[in-house]
Design a protein around this motif. Structure first.
Motif, PDB file in Angstrom:
ATOM      1  N   VAL A  55     -27.226 -26.302  29.292  1.00 53.60           N
ATOM      2  CA  VAL A  55     -28.263 -25.174  28.986  1.00 53.60           C
ATOM      3  C   VAL A  55     -28.194 -23.827  29.863  1.00 53.60           C
ATOM      4  CG1 VAL A  55     -30.431 -26.385  28.227  1.00 53.60           C
ATOM      5  CG2 VAL A  55     -29.479 -26.675  30.749  1.00 53.60           C
ATOM      6  N   SER A  56     -27.276 -23.743  30.762  1.00 54.36           N
ATOM      7  CA  SER A  56     -26.989 -22.518  31.607  1.00 54.36           C
ATOM      8  C   SER A  56     -25.740 -21.830  31.374  1.00 54.36           C
ATOM      9  CB  SER A  56     -27.486 -22.655  32.932  1.00 54.36           C
ATOM     10  OG  SER A  56     -26.498 -23.836  33.575  1.00 54.36           O
ATOM     11  N   PRO A  79     -25.545 -33.560  33.244  1.00 55.46           N
ATOM     12  CA  PRO A  79     -26.945 -32.606  33.306  1.00 55.46           C
ATOM     13  C   PRO A  79     -26.561 -31.363  32.916  1.00 55.46           C
ATOM     14  CG  PRO A  79     -26.609 -33.558  35.391  1.00 55.46           C
ATOM     15  CD  PRO A  79     -25.741 -34.266  34.607  1.00 55.46           C
ATOM     16  N   ASN A  80     -25.688 -30.760  33.523  1.00 58.21           N
ATOM     17  CA  ASN A  80     -25.534 -29.453  33.361  1.00 58.21           C
ATOM     18  C   ASN A  80     -24.524 -28.846  32.200  1.00 58.21           C
ATOM     19  OD1 ASN A  80     -27.540 -28.814  35.430  1.00 58.21           O
ATOM     20  ND2 ASN A  80     -26.001 -29.457  37.048  1.00 58.21           N
ATOM     21  N   VAL A 119     -28.323 -35.901  29.588  1.00 64.64           N
ATOM     22  CA  VAL A 119     -29.063 -35.515  30.582  1.00 64.64           C
ATOM     23  C   VAL A 119     -28.905 -36.258  31.893  1.00 64.64           C
ATOM     24  CG1 VAL A 119     -31.479 -35.549  31.334  1.00 64.64           C
ATOM     25  CG2 VAL A 119     -30.981 -34.403  29.151  1.00 64.64           C
ATOM     26  N   VAL A 136     -28.702 -28.682  25.284  1.00 62.08           N
ATOM     27  CA  VAL A 136     -28.243 -29.390  26.381  1.00 62.08           C
ATOM     28  C   VAL A 136     -26.861 -29.936  26.360  1.00 62.08           C
ATOM     29  CG1 VAL A 136     -28.820 -31.738  27.605  1.00 62.08           C
ATOM     30  CG2 VAL A 136     -30.535 -30.344  26.760  1.00 62.08           C
ATOM     31  N   SER A 166     -30.019 -36.299  37.868  1.00 59.15           N
ATOM     32  CA  SER A 166     -30.308 -35.036  37.689  1.00 59.15           C
ATOM     33  C   SER A 166     -31.277 -34.481  38.357  1.00 59.15           C
ATOM     34  CB  SER A 166     -30.488 -35.082  36.069  1.00 59.15           C
ATOM     35  OG  SER A 166     -31.551 -35.615  35.584  1.00 59.15           O
ATOM     36  N   PHE A 173     -34.270 -46.533  33.206  1.00 59.01           N
ATOM     37  CA  PHE A 173     -33.955 -45.328  32.740  1.00 59.01           C
ATOM     38  C   PHE A 173     -34.523 -44.102  33.486  1.00 59.01           C
ATOM     39  CE2 PHE A 173     -35.110 -41.773  29.978  1.00 59.01           C
ATOM     40  CZ  PHE A 173     -33.834 -41.263  29.372  1.00 59.01           C
ATOM     41  N   LEU A 199     -32.774 -28.594  20.960  1.00 60.90           N
ATOM     42  CA  LEU A 199     -32.731 -28.773  22.361  1.00 60.90           C
ATOM     43  C   LEU A 199     -31.516 -29.435  22.579  1.00 60.90           C
ATOM     44  CD1 LEU A 199     -34.508 -27.932  24.499  1.00 60.90           C
ATOM     45  CD2 LEU A 199     -35.680 -30.091  24.432  1.00 60.90           C
ATOM     46  N   LEU A 217     -32.576 -41.579  35.821  1.00 61.57           N
ATOM     47  CA  LEU A 217     -32.598 -39.993  35.710  1.00 61.57           C
ATOM     48  C   LEU A 217     -33.012 -39.617  36.983  1.00 61.57           C
ATOM     49  CD1 LEU A 217     -32.986 -37.710  33.534  1.00 61.57           C
ATOM     50  CD2 LEU A 217     -35.304 -38.317  33.752  1.00 61.57           C
ATOM     51  N   PRO A 227     -29.620 -26.259  37.599  1.00 65.59           N
ATOM     52  CA  PRO A 227     -30.469 -25.430  36.838  1.00 65.59           C
ATOM     53  C   PRO A 227     -31.493 -26.294  35.949  1.00 65.59           C
ATOM     54  CG  PRO A 227     -28.327 -25.063  36.088  1.00 65.59           C
ATOM     55  CD  PRO A 227     -28.173 -25.744  37.231  1.00 65.59           C
ATOM     56  N   ILE A 228     -30.963 -27.482  35.370  1.00 66.62           N
ATOM     57  CA  ILE A 228     -31.491 -28.383  34.646  1.00 66.62           C
ATOM     58  C   ILE A 228     -32.872 -29.286  35.411  1.00 66.62           C
ATOM     59  CG2 ILE A 228     -29.962 -30.519  34.657  1.00 66.62           C
ATOM     60  CD1 ILE A 228     -30.447 -30.447  31.702  1.00 66.62           C
ATOM     61  N   LEU A 277     -28.457 -37.023  23.552  1.00 71.55           N
ATOM     62  CA  LEU A 277     -29.532 -36.268  24.442  1.00 71.55           C
ATOM     63  C   LEU A 277     -29.634 -36.919  25.889  1.00 71.55           C
ATOM     64  CD1 LEU A 277     -31.263 -33.494  24.807  1.00 71.55           C
ATOM     65  CD2 LEU A 277     -32.742 -34.856  23.619  1.00 71.55           C
ATOM     66  N   ILE A 278     -29.936 -38.318  25.541  1.00 74.09           N
ATOM     67  CA  ILE A 278     -30.328 -38.909  26.891  1.00 74.09           C
ATOM     68  C   ILE A 278     -28.880 -39.093  27.789  1.00 74.09           C
ATOM     69  CG2 ILE A 278     -31.122 -41.259  27.620  1.00 74.09           C
ATOM     70  CD1 ILE A 278     -32.842 -41.416  25.291  1.00 74.09           C
TER      71      ILE A 278
END
Lengths: 331, 302
Positions: free
Chosen positions: A257-258, A311-312, A307, A253, B90, B82, A249, B86, B94-95, A303-304
């Motif tokens: 992801v797209s 994010p994209n 995101v 990311v 975001s 955090f 995952l 977030l 799409p996400i 990962l964090i």
């Protein structure tokens, strides 16, 4: 028009494959093995991108689908002496069937519910292997694709053979995924992801297309599972921990992801992290516990951070920035 | 018959712990509309904090509140630095729909990594304040011990406290208002951001108790890779879903139902279905009664 586009695409994949072939001949054994692992991750991540990025369904349980593929390939090889190519086909089909079943349930669930369900599967399924003696319990079973054919020469190593199989599988599957995503199905998935009501009003069978996405994604994940167990040589429950699902995952990311075109970014990063962590640990001379945990910490932090800040994905980010800049210049 | 009673007793005690975990999932869900998949990791961290207190003071009755406070602090910290970032960053693209899920998973990995770095990967031990040897009737031993009684009492007390907090206090009113409609609550003068952090820290507290009791009800040993905590991760979520995700009562009912079903499956079907049974139960619930046992019909599309 569509046909032309995909054949142009085919040319790109052929050229890329040729470059890989040249590179594979010039680097040492370790790099070749890492190349094979990258190929495995490319396949696995592209299956997540298809599912999460395009059809908008989260799966935290792709490790379980990889396990289905790996086990069915190994059983076909060990018990029925199936030829290698056939074992990969079996892996794809078995995982696709599992994915279709999961997809039927998944089509009724949204966001967090689906995430939790697949998470429960990722934790539960590998332990099922202990139930049936054919899967060899905790020790697992061997999966041996055999030595490279003699016609390739004496100094053609086993790892190079893995790399060839992996790279070929990755090229073929990525090419297929790229074309599926550009086809009618890909558009249906994106339509369903953006607005389910609007999509069904335009005549798209949203539930059906979601199940299809899950099935295809699972099939590709099954291929990844068979490839993964090829590089390890053994299929056992411990080869498919929750951490595997998470790092896949993370890879998706990181790739964005797209955006399928970013898939290499995620795969290379996942393979590079342990090595980077090793370098960092020796440079800084940190404690032993930190050294062993550093790769995991880096994956989670990446990962964090991704995101939160991109994010994209990096490619999409670059594209948006570029588009914004172009628009500004126009004005 | 005796075995039947024992199965029920085991199921209820296990279910009580799942309930606590489910409560913390529900509290976070109600305050921020996020399923916190890191909840079990936070519970594990709180248990380690409790373990440290145990080492220093050698008393469970000091360790438990320390773990609870630690859990609340960790949880509040995560929400403050955090989750707020977030939500702000975001929310498009799409996400957007999957970003919180992925982020809490990243948190889970991060927390586990930090724990393994600080405490190492080896087992540590936590001993309960009372014995886990069952009461006996005649020559038979019940699967119910002073420790299990203590577990049940603790869960009930915690439940009562939370219910009083939610139903009888002005903070509870604010909590319910900001869960129901953050915008309107904000207009009515509720400090929604503060309330959200409070919801998270209550969840952290409840998770800490779940972690402590899960550990002492097992063999007392735990490590970052403990199976118990993988199990808490899914059972808490499943219990919350069975209960409809929205209500505390639902979470408790869901926990008990799940505990009983798992207990009966393990006793009468096969002991090795430990991990796959919860998944099957979850699928059945989601397909037959997706709004949960006590849930209302709305609230499904998250």
């Amino acid at each position: 028009m569509h046909k032309l586009k995909s054949s142009r695409n085919l040319g790109f994949f052929v050229v890329f494959g040729f470059i890989l072939f040249l590179v594979g001949n010039r680097v040492d054994e370790l790099r070749v093995y890492q190349g094979a692992t990258i190929a495995v991750y490319v396949v696995a991540i592209s299956s997540i991108i298809l599912l999460t990025g395009y059809s908008g369904q989260v799966s935290l349980g792709h490790g379980a689908l990889l396990a289905i593929g790996a086990y069915s390939a190994a059983v076909a090889r060990d018990n029925f002496h199936a030829p290698v190519v056939l074992t990969f086909v079996i892996a794809v089909l078995a995982a696709a069937i599992g994915g279709a079943l999961l997809g039927v349930a998944a089509a009724r669930l949204s966001g967090p519910y689906l995430a939790g369900t697949t998470l429960a599967l990722a934790i539960g399924l590998p332990s099922l292997a202990n139930q049936f003696p054919i899967f060899g319990g905790e020790q697992g079973i061997f999966f041996d694709v055999g030595v490279p054919p003699a016609s390739l020469g004496e100094d053609f190593t086993q790892y190079k053979w893995f790399f060839w199989i992996g790279a070929l599988a990755a090229l073929v599957s990525t090419w297929l995924v790229a074309n599926i995503l550009r086809s009618r199905y890909g558009r249906n998935w994106r339509a369903g992801r953006s607005n389910e009501t609007a999509a069904s009003l335009s005549g798209i069978n949203v539930a059906g297309s979601k199940i299809l996405a899950f099935t295809i994604s699972a099939g590709i994940a099954g291929l990844a599972g068979a490839l993964l167990s090829m590089t390890i040589g053994v299929v056992s429950p411990s080869a498919f921990p929750l951490a595997l699902s998470f790092s896949l995952l993370t890879g998706a990311v990181l790739s964005g992801v797209s955006t399928l075109s970013g898939v290499m970014i995620g795969a290379v990063t996942l393979v590079a992290i342990p090595e980077i962590a090793d370098v960092v640990a020796t440079r800084l001379g940190v404690s032993e516990t930190l050294t062993t945990n550093l790769p995991g910490l880096m994956v989670s932090s990446l990962l964090i951070l991704t995101v939160l800040f991109v994010p994209n994905g990096p490619i999409e980010q670059h594209r948006t920035r570029h588009a914004r800049k172009a628009a500004k210049e126009k004005n | 018959m005796f075995q039947f009673i024992n199965t029920i007793l085991i199921g209820i005690t296990a279910g009580a712990i799942y309930s606590l975990m489910a409560i913390s999932i529900v509290l976070v869900w109600r305050s921020t509309r996020v399923i916190n998949f890191a909840q079990a990791g936070m519970a594990l961290l709180s248990t380690y904090i409790g373990y440290e207190a145990m080492v220093h003071f050698n008393s469970f009755w000091i360790a438990l509140p320390v773990a609870m406070i630690g859990g609340a602090a960790v949880s509040a910290f995560i929400e403050l630095v955090f989750m707020r970032l977030l939500v702000k960053r975001s929310s498009t693209g799409p996400i957007a729909a999957v970003a919180p899920i992925i982020a809490t998973l990243g948190l889970l990995g991060l927390i586990k990594g930090v724990i393994s770095t600080v405490w190492g990967g080896a087992d540590v031990r936590l001993v309960g304040p009372v014995t886990n040897v069952g009461y006996s009737i005649g020559d038979k031993t019940l699967a119910f011990s002073p420790l299990k009684l203590l577990t049940l009492v603790t869960v009930v007390v915690l439940m009562l406290l939370l219910t009083v907090l939610f139903q009888r206090s002005s903070i509870g009113l604010s909590l319910r208002a900001s869960a129901y409609s953050p915008e309107i609550a904000r207009l009515s003068g509720v400090k929604v951001d503060f309330i959200r952090t409070l919801g998270w820290s209550l969840a952290g507290t409840s998770g800490a108790v779940a972690g402590m009791f899960q550990t002492i009800n097992g063999n007392g040993a735990f490590s970052p890779e403990s199976i118990e905590f993988s199990l808490l991760l899914i059972t808490g979520f499943i219990a919350a879903v069975i209960g409809g995700l929205e209500s505390l009562v639902g979470a408790v009912v869901g926990g008990l139902v799940l505990g009983l079903v798992i207990s009966f499956v393990l006793m009468y079907v096969s002991g090795s279905l430990f991990f796959i049974a919860p998944f099957v139960i979850l699928l059945i619930v989601l397909i037959i009664k997706p709004q949960g046992i006590v849930g209302t019909k709305v609230a499904r599309r998250a």
